[in-house]
Design an enzyme around this catalytic site. Structure first.
Site, PDB file in Angstrom:
ATOM      1  N   SER A  40       0.831  -1.202   0.000  1.00 56.19           N
ATOM      2  CA  SER A  40       0.000   0.000   0.000  1.00 56.19           C
ATOM      3  C   SER A  40       0.870   1.258   0.000  1.00 56.19           C
ATOM      4  CB  SER A  40      -0.902   0.005   1.231  1.00 56.19           C
ATOM      5  OG  SER A  40      -1.707   1.166   1.241  1.00 56.19           O
ATOM      6  N   ILE A  90       4.193  11.259   3.868  1.00 54.79           N
ATOM      7  CA  ILE A  90       3.165  11.735   2.941  1.00 54.79           C
ATOM      8  C   ILE A  90       1.901  12.101   3.710  1.00 54.79           C
ATOM      9  CG2 ILE A  90       1.827  11.178   0.870  1.00 54.79           C
ATOM     10  CD1 ILE A  90       4.902  11.048   0.446  1.00 54.79           C
ATOM     11  N   CYS A 148       0.745   3.661  10.212  1.00 52.14           N
ATOM     12  CA  CYS A 148       1.367   4.778   9.498  1.00 52.14           C
ATOM     13  C   CYS A 148       2.201   5.596  10.485  1.00 52.14           C
ATOM     14  CB  CYS A 148       0.311   5.671   8.847  1.00 52.14           C
ATOM     15  SG  CYS A 148       1.045   7.068   7.981  1.00 52.14           S
ATOM     16  N   LYS A 183      -2.087  -4.407   9.169  1.00 47.82           N
ATOM     17  CA  LYS A 183      -0.683  -4.073   8.897  1.00 47.82           C
ATOM     18  C   LYS A 183      -0.063  -3.487  10.156  1.00 47.82           C
ATOM     19  CE  LYS A 183       2.441  -2.045   5.514  1.00 47.82           C
ATOM     20  NZ  LYS A 183       2.532  -1.349   4.214  1.00 47.82           N
ATOM     21  N   ILE A 209       6.379  -5.600   7.735  1.00 49.86           N
ATOM     22  CA  ILE A 209       6.248  -4.462   8.623  1.00 49.86           C
ATOM     23  C   ILE A 209       5.938  -3.184   7.819  1.00 49.86           C
ATOM     24  CG2 ILE A 209       7.803  -5.326  10.399  1.00 49.86           C
ATOM     25  CD1 ILE A 209      10.057  -3.656   9.235  1.00 49.86           C
ATOM     26  N   GLY A 235      12.660   0.392   2.497  1.00 47.06           N
ATOM     27  CA  GLY A 235      13.700  -0.027   1.563  1.00 47.06           C
ATOM     28  C   GLY A 235      14.597  -1.095   2.172  1.00 47.06           C
ATOM     29  N   GLY A 283       7.468  -2.983  -2.002  1.00 46.18           N
ATOM     30  CA  GLY A 283       7.104  -1.594  -1.743  1.00 46.18           C
ATOM     31  C   GLY A 283       8.039  -0.600  -2.399  1.00 46.18           C
TER      32      GLY A 283
END
Lengths: 314, 41
Positions: A40, A90, A148, A183, A209, A235, A283
């Site tokens: 996502s 974001i 988030c 999540k 994660i 990453g 991702g």
């Protein structure tokens, strides 16, 4: 608990593909085309990429997190480079659930497996969103974004407090009969405890994660790089953390796990499966190479049976 | 700019009348009046 039991119910849904390997996977009751999804927030609503990629090559994709109303994100700078990764803040900028259901979903090719990601500032808002997306036949499952790391309210606070997480999962569970994944945030002391809460409250699976809470500093300007100050690190830098947590959760719960965190190759994906994940999400690598997830999904189809993608977990 | 095709939302520039424009998809060239210059870093 044995790894094989953890992965129970995860294997192919019958009928071998032409290459002799059945790449189909059932994740938390969701029939996927293979074990490779996109994460996502890293693949938009699919419509951005659909002109360039056949999204049906993916196991599925998790759409950008939705709120009930359209939402603007943070002011710039929103992203920053980091060693072997990136930071982002974001803040769940999205078109809102109405535009998602009426404009984005119908624009996707038939056969693409779509999971909706739900976000809110309180459990009732998550639940209302889950109910709304559950009414659409194209939504194969729901992922609760309880993690988030860079919004002022909601998200991570649910993922860091076991009592809030229990209330959130229970409330959303009552609102939808669709397959429900949660999540999880890595920004906790004991990830397995959070997964156990999800299992106890009726979640069908967990995704882990999300990004690791982080910050970067601009020395010249003597201030944080991100306008939000804090962001999420993603990453390859976080892959070993993600593997560790997937392995820990696999020992603790019997609901399936979708592994995510720094996957950039088929070999990376296999590492997660070996740690007990049933499926994986790609991702940040999508930003470097929009074809990465499709490439890994193709690799999952051509891997010989009995090795790699079909191996038993550690 | 992380992705360049409109999914990471990292290249958002504030619009003068509210909201954000994506430099990668709606730009990179804008009418000067469209952008809230004071809102840029």
């Amino acid at each position: 608990m044995g790894g094989a039991a953890v992965r129970g119910g995860a294997s192919g849904a019958g009928g071998a593909a032409a290459g002799g390997v059945d790449e189909r996977v059932v994740l938390a009751g969701i029939p996927l085309r293979n074990a490779v999804l996109t994460a996502s927030g890293t693949f938009g609503y699919g419509t951005e990429l659909a002109p360039f990629l056949d999204l049906r090559e993916l196991g599925g994709f998790v759409a950008k997190s939705l709120t009930l109303e359209p939402r603007h994100g943070n002011p710039p700078p929103r992203i920053a480079e980091a060693p072997a990764g990136m930071l982002n803040a974001i803040s769940i900028e999205n078109v809102g659930v109405k535009a998602f259901l009426e404009e984005k979903l119908p624009a996707l090719p038939e056969g693409v497996v779509v999971l909706a990601s739900a976000f809110g500032t309180e459990p009732g808002l998550y639940a209302e969103l889950a109910a709304r997306v559950s009414s659409h036949p194209r939504v194969a499952g729901i992922e609760i974004n309880a993690s988030c790391p860079h919004v002022k309210a909601g998200g991570i606070e649910f993922g860091q407090d076991p009592r809030l997480l229990a209330e959130l999962v229970a409330t959303v569970r009552r609102a939808t009969a669709r397959p429900l994944l949660v999540k999880l945030s890595p920004n906790v002391t004991r990830i397995a405890d959070m997964a156990r809460v999800c299992e106890a409250e009726g979640a069908d699976g967990v995704t882990l994660i999300n990004a690791v809470q982080a910050m970067e500093v601009d020395v010249e300007r003597r201030r944080p790089v991100l306008s939000n100050i804090l962001g999420g690190l993603s990453g390859p830098a976080i892959r070993p953390i993600a593997l560790r947590m997937v392995w820990q959760v696999a020992q603790a719960v019997s609901i399936p796990i979708c592994g995510v965190g720094g996957i950039g190759s088929a070999e990376d994906a296999v590492k997660f499966l070996l740690c007990g994940a049933t499926a994986v999400q790609v991702g940040t690598q999508n930003y470097l190479d929009p074809t990465a997830a499709v490439g890994i999904a193709r690799a999952s189809r051509t891997t010989p049976a009995g090795t790699a993608f079909s191996a038993s977990p550690i | 700019m992380a992705c360049g095709f409109g999914v990471c939302l990292g290249c958002a520039a504030p619009r003068s009348h509210g909201g954000f424009a994506l430099v990668c998809r709606q730009g990179p060239v804008f009418e000067a009046g469209e952008i809230d210059w004071a809102g840029l870093p």
